[in-house]
Design a protein around this motif. Structure first.
Motif, PDB file in Angstrom:
ATOM      1  N   MET A  13     -17.895 -57.435  41.665  1.00 52.77           N
ATOM      2  CA  MET A  13     -16.632 -56.994  41.056  1.00 52.77           C
ATOM      3  C   MET A  13     -16.817 -56.745  39.562  1.00 52.77           C
ATOM      4  O   MET A  13     -16.409 -55.739  39.016  1.00 52.77           O
ATOM      5  CB  MET A  13     -15.538 -58.033  41.290  1.00 52.77           C
ATOM      6  CG  MET A  13     -14.168 -57.622  40.769  1.00 52.77           C
ATOM      7  SD  MET A  13     -12.885 -58.830  41.171  1.00 52.77           S
ATOM      8  CE  MET A  13     -12.829 -58.680  42.950  1.00 52.77           C
ATOM      9  N   LEU A  14     -17.441 -57.709  38.874  1.00 50.75           N
ATOM     10  CA  LEU A  14     -17.682 -57.525  37.451  1.00 50.75           C
ATOM     11  C   LEU A  14     -18.676 -56.399  37.212  1.00 50.75           C
ATOM     12  O   LEU A  14     -18.532 -55.622  36.268  1.00 50.75           O
ATOM     13  CB  LEU A  14     -18.222 -58.819  36.841  1.00 50.75           C
ATOM     14  CG  LEU A  14     -17.299 -60.041  36.892  1.00 50.75           C
ATOM     15  CD1 LEU A  14     -18.023 -61.250  36.324  1.00 50.75           C
ATOM     16  CD2 LEU A  14     -16.014 -59.782  36.144  1.00 50.75           C
ATOM     17  N   ALA A  15     -19.680 -56.316  38.086  1.00 51.39           N
ATOM     18  CA  ALA A  15     -20.711 -55.298  37.911  1.00 51.39           C
ATOM     19  C   ALA A  15     -20.160 -53.903  38.066  1.00 51.39           C
ATOM     20  O   ALA A  15     -20.738 -52.927  37.599  1.00 51.39           O
ATOM     21  CB  ALA A  15     -21.854 -55.535  38.902  1.00 51.39           C
ATOM     22  N   ALA A  16     -19.015 -53.783  38.765  1.00 56.01           N
ATOM     23  CA  ALA A  16     -18.404 -52.473  38.966  1.00 56.01           C
ATOM     24  C   ALA A  16     -17.789 -51.959  37.675  1.00 56.01           C
ATOM     25  O   ALA A  16     -17.556 -50.773  37.505  1.00 56.01           O
ATOM     26  CB  ALA A  16     -17.338 -52.553  40.056  1.00 56.01           C
ATOM     27  N   ILE A  17     -17.488 -52.826  36.720  1.00 59.56           N
ATOM     28  CA  ILE A  17     -16.857 -52.423  35.471  1.00 59.56           C
ATOM     29  C   ILE A  17     -17.914 -51.897  34.495  1.00 59.56           C
ATOM     30  O   ILE A  17     -17.757 -50.858  33.885  1.00 59.56           O
ATOM     31  CB  ILE A  17     -16.111 -53.618  34.844  1.00 59.56           C
ATOM     32  CG1 ILE A  17     -15.059 -54.134  35.830  1.00 59.56           C
ATOM     33  CG2 ILE A  17     -15.453 -53.228  33.538  1.00 59.56           C
ATOM     34  CD1 ILE A  17     -14.383 -55.411  35.376  1.00 59.56           C
ATOM     35  N   PHE A  18     -18.995 -52.575  34.341  1.00 63.63           N
ATOM     36  CA  PHE A  18     -20.113 -52.167  33.509  1.00 63.63           C
ATOM     37  C   PHE A  18     -21.297 -53.017  33.926  1.00 63.63           C
ATOM     38  O   PHE A  18     -21.187 -53.794  34.859  1.00 63.63           O
ATOM     39  CB  PHE A  18     -19.759 -52.315  32.021  1.00 63.63           C
ATOM     40  CG  PHE A  18     -19.665 -53.751  31.565  1.00 63.63           C
ATOM     41  CD1 PHE A  18     -20.512 -54.226  30.589  1.00 63.63           C
ATOM     42  CD2 PHE A  18     -18.729 -54.626  32.111  1.00 63.63           C
ATOM     43  CE1 PHE A  18     -20.429 -55.545  30.161  1.00 63.63           C
ATOM     44  CE2 PHE A  18     -18.638 -55.937  31.679  1.00 63.63           C
ATOM     45  CZ  PHE A  18     -19.497 -56.390  30.705  1.00 63.63           C
ATOM     46  N   ASP A  19     -22.422 -52.839  33.294  1.00 67.43           N
ATOM     47  CA  ASP A  19     -23.599 -53.609  33.703  1.00 67.43           C
ATOM     48  C   ASP A  19     -23.425 -55.043  33.217  1.00 67.43           C
ATOM     49  O   ASP A  19     -24.003 -55.464  32.201  1.00 67.43           O
ATOM     50  CB  ASP A  19     -24.862 -52.971  33.126  1.00 67.43           C
ATOM     51  CG  ASP A  19     -26.112 -53.532  33.789  1.00 67.43           C
ATOM     52  OD1 ASP A  19     -25.983 -54.545  34.503  1.00 67.43           O
ATOM     53  OD2 ASP A  19     -27.189 -52.965  33.588  1.00 67.43           O
ATOM     54  N   ALA A  20     -22.606 -55.789  33.940  1.00 65.61           N
ATOM     55  CA  ALA A  20     -22.224 -57.127  33.513  1.00 65.61           C
ATOM     56  C   ALA A  20     -23.392 -58.101  33.514  1.00 65.61           C
ATOM     57  O   ALA A  20     -23.442 -59.010  32.684  1.00 65.61           O
ATOM     58  CB  ALA A  20     -21.093 -57.656  34.414  1.00 65.61           C
ATOM     59  N   SER A  21     -24.329 -57.916  34.438  1.00 63.78           N
ATOM     60  CA  SER A  21     -25.441 -58.872  34.530  1.00 63.78           C
ATOM     61  C   SER A  21     -26.293 -58.853  33.265  1.00 63.78           C
ATOM     62  O   SER A  21     -26.713 -59.904  32.769  1.00 63.78           O
ATOM     63  CB  SER A  21     -26.298 -58.573  35.758  1.00 63.78           C
ATOM     64  OG  SER A  21     -26.843 -57.267  35.675  1.00 63.78           O
ATOM     65  N   GLN A  22     -26.565 -57.654  32.727  1.00 60.30           N
ATOM     66  CA  GLN A  22     -27.360 -57.559  31.505  1.00 60.30           C
ATOM     67  C   GLN A  22     -26.602 -58.139  30.316  1.00 60.30           C
ATOM     68  O   GLN A  22     -27.172 -58.839  29.482  1.00 60.30           O
ATOM     69  CB  GLN A  22     -27.736 -56.098  31.230  1.00 60.30           C
ATOM     70  CG  GLN A  22     -28.793 -55.565  32.178  1.00 60.30           C
ATOM     71  CD  GLN A  22     -29.296 -54.194  31.764  1.00 60.30           C
ATOM     72  OE1 GLN A  22     -28.998 -53.712  30.676  1.00 60.30           O
ATOM     73  NE2 GLN A  22     -30.045 -53.555  32.642  1.00 60.30           N
ATOM     74  N   PHE A  23     -25.310 -57.821  30.232  1.00 57.14           N
ATOM     75  CA  PHE A  23     -24.513 -58.379  29.143  1.00 57.14           C
ATOM     76  C   PHE A  23     -24.463 -59.900  29.256  1.00 57.14           C
ATOM     77  O   PHE A  23     -24.558 -60.609  28.248  1.00 57.14           O
ATOM     78  CB  PHE A  23     -23.091 -57.821  29.166  1.00 57.14           C
ATOM     79  CG  PHE A  23     -22.188 -58.494  28.165  1.00 57.14           C
ATOM     80  CD1 PHE A  23     -22.162 -58.071  26.850  1.00 57.14           C
ATOM     81  CD2 PHE A  23     -21.407 -59.586  28.536  1.00 57.14           C
ATOM     82  CE1 PHE A  23     -21.357 -58.720  25.903  1.00 57.14           C
ATOM     83  CE2 PHE A  23     -20.602 -60.232  27.611  1.00 57.14           C
ATOM     84  CZ  PHE A  23     -20.575 -59.797  26.287  1.00 57.14           C
ATOM     85  N   PHE A  24     -24.289 -60.385  30.473  1.00 56.84           N
ATOM     86  CA  PHE A  24     -24.207 -61.826  30.724  1.00 56.84           C
ATOM     87  C   PHE A  24     -25.452 -62.528  30.198  1.00 56.84           C
ATOM     88  O   PHE A  24     -25.362 -63.551  29.514  1.00 56.84           O
ATOM     89  CB  PHE A  24     -24.047 -62.054  32.230  1.00 56.84           C
ATOM     90  CG  PHE A  24     -23.506 -63.405  32.592  1.00 56.84           C
ATOM     91  CD1 PHE A  24     -22.142 -63.617  32.693  1.00 56.84           C
ATOM     92  CD2 PHE A  24     -24.357 -64.469  32.848  1.00 56.84           C
ATOM     93  CE1 PHE A  24     -21.632 -64.854  33.039  1.00 56.84           C
ATOM     94  CE2 PHE A  24     -23.860 -65.715  33.208  1.00 56.84           C
ATOM     95  CZ  PHE A  24     -22.492 -65.900  33.293  1.00 56.84           C
ATOM     96  N   GLN A  25     -26.611 -61.946  30.520  1.00 57.52           N
ATOM     97  CA  GLN A  25     -27.873 -62.538  30.063  1.00 57.52           C
ATOM     98  C   GLN A  25     -27.977 -62.496  28.545  1.00 57.52           C
ATOM     99  O   GLN A  25     -28.390 -63.466  27.904  1.00 57.52           O
ATOM    100  CB  GLN A  25     -29.052 -61.787  30.693  1.00 57.52           C
ATOM    101  CG  GLN A  25     -30.416 -62.393  30.395  1.00 57.52           C
ATOM    102  CD  GLN A  25     -30.527 -63.841  30.863  1.00 57.52           C
ATOM    103  OE1 GLN A  25     -30.081 -64.191  31.948  1.00 57.52           O
ATOM    104  NE2 GLN A  25     -31.141 -64.690  30.037  1.00 57.52           N
TER     105      GLN A  25
END
Length: 221
Positions: free
Chosen positions: A1-13
């Motif tokens: 769901m978050l990844a659908a908004i933007f590349d959340a995984s990279q930002f998260f890291q």
């Protein structure tokens, strides 16, 4: 769901490696303004780092994370409020005074009546709106258009944001007890779905209550 908004995984890291009160504040300002940005990738990991004392964010305190996030949300909400007041309100009135507006059964008197209604009942709407996905950022716009009292707007926006950030920080605390850093993003994304549905449920209950109250009033009259 978050990844659908933007590349959340990279930002998260990136956020985990660079977390600080300043970044919590900045990204919560962005999240609460007109730019779509999920607070779920900011507050939970910041709270997680504060509780586990790991990384740069390990120097933070979970209670201060909630306070700073709430202040950021308030600043972002004021951006929307004043944009709506200075730009949106004149546009609405220009439309109400136009022939097209009249053709749509909208005139100045109706807009003024809507303003008066929101000014009277907007406090609760502002508080509840901060807990509902997609509405969280938008609720500041009608408040600005209706020239809602600034003090009332600030108080109920802050309270709503405080509750929401408290929930997110609580999630970060709970995950710090049960989840490794490598699994953090996956778990935040998973539990965010439940928070989203809970927010929608609150919205549905509020709409149902408003409709029931309006029907009850009509029936009494």
């Amino acid at each position: 769901m978050l990844a659908a908004i933007f590349d959340a995984s990279q930002f998260f890291q990136w956020f985990i490696e660079n977390a600080s009160y300043l970044f919590v504040f900045i990204f919560m300002v962005i999240e609460s303004s007109f730019i779509p940005f999920p607070s779920e990738v900011v507050v939970p990991p910041a709270a997680y780092l504060a509780c586990t004392n790991t990384g740069v964010g390990g120097n933070m305190n979970i209670y201060m994370v909630v306070v700073v996030a709430t202040l950021g949300a308030l600043v972002g909400a004021f951006i929307n409020y004043y944009l709506a007041l200075w730009i949106g309100r004149p546009v609405v009135y220009k439309f109400a005074d136009s022939r097209f507006g009249h053709a749509c059964l909208i005139d100045r008197a109706k807009v003024e009546k809507a303003e008066a209604y929101f000014d009277k009942h907007g406090a609760v709407s502002t508080f509840i709106g901060r807990l509902i996905p997609a509405i969280r950022q938008l609720i500041s716009i009608p408040a600005g258009i209706s020239r809602m009292n600034v003090g009332t707007f600030a108080l109920f926006t802050a309270l709503g944001a405080l509750v929401w950030n408290g929930v997110l920080a609580g999630l970060g605390y709970w995950l710090s007890l049960h989840v490794s850093p490598e699994m953090l993003f996956q778990k935040v994304e998973e539990y965010n779905k439940y928070l989203t549905w809970a927010g929608y449920a609150i919205g549905i209950l509020c709409v149902a209550y408003i409709c029931w109250n309006a029907f009850k009033k009509k029936k009494t009259e």
